[in-house]
Design a protein around this motif. Structure first.
Motif, PDB file in Angstrom:
ATOM      1  N   ARG A  60     -32.169 -55.136  -6.226  1.00  0.00           N
ATOM      2  CA  ARG A  60     -32.841 -55.694  -5.058  1.00  0.00           C
ATOM      3  C   ARG A  60     -34.332 -55.450  -5.280  1.00  0.00           C
ATOM      4  NH1 ARG A  60     -32.592 -57.422   0.691  1.00  0.00           N
ATOM      5  NH2 ARG A  60     -34.768 -57.130   1.236  1.00  0.00           N
ATOM      6  N   SER A  62     -38.545 -56.035  -4.250  1.00  0.00           N
ATOM      7  CA  SER A  62     -39.486 -56.295  -3.164  1.00  0.00           C
ATOM      8  C   SER A  62     -40.666 -57.050  -3.766  1.00  0.00           C
ATOM      9  CB  SER A  62     -39.973 -54.987  -2.552  1.00  0.00           C
ATOM     10  OG  SER A  62     -40.891 -54.370  -3.433  1.00  0.00           O
ATOM     11  N   ALA A  64     -43.366 -55.865  -4.366  1.00  0.00           N
ATOM     12  CA  ALA A  64     -44.166 -54.953  -5.186  1.00  0.00           C
ATOM     13  C   ALA A  64     -43.665 -54.848  -6.623  1.00  0.00           C
ATOM     14  CB  ALA A  64     -44.214 -53.564  -4.545  1.00  0.00           C
TER      15      ALA A  64
ATOM     16  N   PHE B  41     -36.033 -51.519   2.803  1.00  0.00           N
ATOM     17  CA  PHE B  41     -37.121 -52.346   2.292  1.00  0.00           C
ATOM     18  C   PHE B  41     -38.107 -52.724   3.386  1.00  0.00           C
ATOM     19  CE2 PHE B  41     -34.294 -52.549  -1.276  1.00  0.00           C
ATOM     20  CZ  PHE B  41     -35.141 -52.637  -2.364  1.00  0.00           C
ATOM     21  N   ALA B  75     -51.739 -54.050 -10.712  1.00  0.00           N
ATOM     22  CA  ALA B  75     -50.805 -55.175 -10.592  1.00  0.00           C
ATOM     23  C   ALA B  75     -49.641 -55.061 -11.567  1.00  0.00           C
ATOM     24  CB  ALA B  75     -51.538 -56.494 -10.805  1.00  0.00           C
ATOM     25  N   VAL B  76     -49.847 -54.277 -12.618  1.00  0.00           N
ATOM     26  CA  VAL B  76     -48.825 -54.173 -13.659  1.00  0.00           C
ATOM     27  C   VAL B  76     -48.749 -52.716 -14.132  1.00  0.00           C
ATOM     28  CG1 VAL B  76     -47.978 -55.089 -15.847  1.00  0.00           C
ATOM     29  CG2 VAL B  76     -49.434 -56.507 -14.413  1.00  0.00           C
ATOM     30  N   VAL B  77     -47.879 -51.952 -13.497  1.00  0.00           N
ATOM     31  CA  VAL B  77     -47.724 -50.547 -13.868  1.00  0.00           C
ATOM     32  C   VAL B  77     -46.297 -50.351 -14.409  1.00  0.00           C
ATOM     33  CG1 VAL B  77     -47.835 -48.158 -13.076  1.00  0.00           C
ATOM     34  CG2 VAL B  77     -49.292 -49.892 -11.997  1.00  0.00           C
ATOM     35  N   ASN B  98     -48.022 -47.571  -1.017  1.00  0.00           N
ATOM     36  CA  ASN B  98     -47.916 -49.027  -0.824  1.00  0.00           C
ATOM     37  C   ASN B  98     -47.611 -49.351   0.641  1.00  0.00           C
ATOM     38  OD1 ASN B  98     -48.443 -49.729  -3.470  1.00  0.00           O
ATOM     39  ND2 ASN B  98     -46.414 -50.532  -3.907  1.00  0.00           N
ATOM     40  N   PRO B  99     -48.023 -50.544   1.111  1.00  0.00           N
ATOM     41  CA  PRO B  99     -47.758 -50.911   2.511  1.00  0.00           C
ATOM     42  C   PRO B  99     -46.265 -50.857   2.843  1.00  0.00           C
ATOM     43  CG  PRO B  99     -49.269 -52.491   1.485  1.00  0.00           C
ATOM     44  CD  PRO B  99     -48.808 -51.574   0.401  1.00  0.00           C
ATOM     45  N   ASN B 100     -45.431 -51.310   1.918  1.00  0.00           N
ATOM     46  CA  ASN B 100     -43.986 -51.095   2.005  1.00  0.00           C
ATOM     47  C   ASN B 100     -43.606 -50.261   0.782  1.00  0.00           C
ATOM     48  OD1 ASN B 100     -44.207 -54.229   3.194  1.00  0.00           O
ATOM     49  ND2 ASN B 100     -42.932 -52.820   4.355  1.00  0.00           N
ATOM     50  N   MET B 102     -40.908 -48.961  -0.529  1.00  0.00           N
ATOM     51  CA  MET B 102     -39.751 -49.220  -1.386  1.00  0.00           C
ATOM     52  C   MET B 102     -40.028 -50.413  -2.297  1.00  0.00           C
ATOM     53  SD  MET B 102     -36.746 -48.339  -2.390  1.00  0.00           S
ATOM     54  CE  MET B 102     -36.382 -47.051  -1.197  1.00  0.00           C
ATOM     55  N   VAL B 103     -39.973 -50.194  -3.592  1.00  0.00           N
ATOM     56  CA  VAL B 103     -40.321 -51.245  -4.548  1.00  0.00           C
ATOM     57  C   VAL B 103     -39.077 -51.965  -5.057  1.00  0.00           C
ATOM     58  CG1 VAL B 103     -41.365 -51.726  -6.799  1.00  0.00           C
ATOM     59  CG2 VAL B 103     -42.430 -50.071  -5.247  1.00  0.00           C
ATOM     60  N   VAL B 104     -38.080 -51.212  -5.467  1.00  0.00           N
ATOM     61  CA  VAL B 104     -36.914 -51.838  -6.088  1.00  0.00           C
ATOM     62  C   VAL B 104     -35.722 -50.888  -6.055  1.00  0.00           C
ATOM     63  CG1 VAL B 104     -37.639 -51.102  -8.424  1.00  0.00           C
ATOM     64  CG2 VAL B 104     -36.116 -53.062  -8.201  1.00  0.00           C
ATOM     65  N   ARG B 119     -41.823 -53.256 -14.288  1.00  0.00           N
ATOM     66  CA  ARG B 119     -43.271 -53.189 -14.037  1.00  0.00           C
ATOM     67  C   ARG B 119     -43.495 -53.429 -12.556  1.00  0.00           C
ATOM     68  NH1 ARG B 119     -45.128 -57.338 -18.783  1.00  0.00           N
ATOM     69  NH2 ARG B 119     -44.336 -58.767 -17.185  1.00  0.00           N
ATOM     70  N   ILE B 120     -44.350 -52.593 -11.955  1.00  0.00           N
ATOM     71  CA  ILE B 120     -44.525 -52.658 -10.498  1.00  0.00           C
ATOM     72  C   ILE B 120     -46.004 -52.785 -10.121  1.00  0.00           C
ATOM     73  CG2 ILE B 120     -42.439 -51.269 -10.155  1.00  0.00           C
ATOM     74  CD1 ILE B 120     -44.325 -48.920  -9.368  1.00  0.00           C
ATOM     75  N   LYS B 121     -46.236 -53.108  -8.828  1.00  0.00           N
ATOM     76  CA  LYS B 121     -47.606 -53.174  -8.303  1.00  0.00           C
ATOM     77  C   LYS B 121     -47.906 -51.924  -7.494  1.00  0.00           C
ATOM     78  CE  LYS B 121     -46.908 -58.080  -7.508  1.00  0.00           C
ATOM     79  NZ  LYS B 121     -46.550 -59.018  -6.435  1.00  0.00           N
ATOM     80  N   CYS B 152     -52.475 -55.250  -5.049  1.00  0.00           N
ATOM     81  CA  CYS B 152     -51.784 -55.969  -3.980  1.00  0.00           C
ATOM     82  C   CYS B 152     -52.548 -57.183  -3.480  1.00  0.00           C
ATOM     83  CB  CYS B 152     -51.483 -55.047  -2.804  1.00  0.00           C
ATOM     84  SG  CYS B 152     -50.042 -54.039  -3.110  1.00  0.00           S
ATOM     85  N   GLY B 153     -53.789 -57.337  -3.905  1.00  0.00           N
ATOM     86  CA  GLY B 153     -54.608 -58.440  -3.378  1.00  0.00           C
ATOM     87  C   GLY B 153     -54.238 -59.789  -3.948  1.00  0.00           C
TER      88      GLY B 153
END
Lengths: 103, 153
Positions: A60, A62, A64, B41, B75-77, B98-100, B102-104, B119-121, B152-153
């Motif tokens: 799942r 998001s 992000a 989420f 943007a790419v971590v 992060n604003p939310n 939970m990423v994944v 890879r996450i933001k 995040c922009g």
């Protein structure tokens, strides 16, 4: 819809290593375009991978997860020639499914 | 509101309950999962996300979380998580700032290794958590990552 998922799946020493690249904008809803308006959120929410008909990963996501999500994982077993199917769906209800053979 | 109702509401905020309802046949596993996902989420803070997962994780030395100490581009971590805990069922990646957060969530079926990489933001410098649910209990590992340009922009 969208661009095909790039899938690499290789059987090696009792495991199958899988890397997926799913082209997708993954818009957070917080980015502004050149005219200063927010670009609406649009991101992959669900990913499922099945190998030879058995689910080997479910995720799942998001907003992000980075643009063009890249996922790597590995499962035990798997043989060259097994069919590997990847399916995603996104926050707009679009979906895409692609498959490859394990090499 | 009487006490019983209050407890019930408090309980329902904790998504572990959804698994129990599913086990009791009151919800399908799929419905329980969807209910938990919506809370986890949708959480706007780390604390809210943990509440939604049902308990505070204990720190787990058997979780290997690999994330750069310094990320120039938020943007790419790249993040990799490996769990050595037996019975690992879910792996969550959470970015506290992060604003939310939970990423994944990755759900690991039997026969799949408890090893995932993605890879996450990251909006800004933050603690990054790997939370693992193994045999119904939560464990976590944490690393701090400094971000030069937020993603995040």
């Amino acid at each position: 819809m969208g661009t095909p998922i790039r899938i690499r799946a290789r059987a090696t020493q009792g495991h199958t290593e899988v890397t997926l690249l799913m082209p997708h904008p993954m818009e957070t809803g917080m980015r502004k375009d050149d005219s200063g308006r927010f670009v609406p959120a649009h991101f992959i929410t669900e990913v499922q991978v099945a190998a030879a008909g058995r689910v080997v990963l479910q995720a799942r996501l998001s907003q992000a997860v980075s643009q063009d999500p890249l996922l790597s994982f590995r499962y035990r077993g798997g043989l060259p020639g097994d069919r590997l199917e990847v399916r995603w769906s996104d926050s707009r209800g679009d979906q895409r499914s692609d498959e490859t053979s394990v090499s | 509101m009487n006490k019983v109702q209050y407890q019930r509401r408090d309980l329902l905020k904790r998504a572990g309950v959804f698994a129990a309802l599913a086990a009791g046949g009151l919800l399908t596993a799929r419905e329980a999962r969807a209910a938990e996902d919506a809370l986890v989420f949708g959480a706007a803070s780390m604390r809210e996300a943990l509440d939604a997962l049902g308990s505070v994780p204990t720190s787990g030395a058997q979780i290997v979380l690999t994330v750069p100490e310094l990320a120039e581009n938020g943007a790419v971590v790249p993040v990799t998580v490996e769990s050595l805990l037996p019975g690992t069922h879910d792996i969550f990646i959470v970015v506290e700032a992060n604003p939310n957060p939970m990423v994944v969530r990755f759900t690991i079926p039997q026969g799949t290794d408890a090893w995932v990489s993605t890879r996450i933001k990251m909006a800004e410098s933050s603690s990054v958590y790997a939370i693992v649910r193994a045999e119904g209990r939560l464990y976590s590992a944490c690393r701090d990552t400094r971000v030069t340009v937020g993603g995040c922009g």
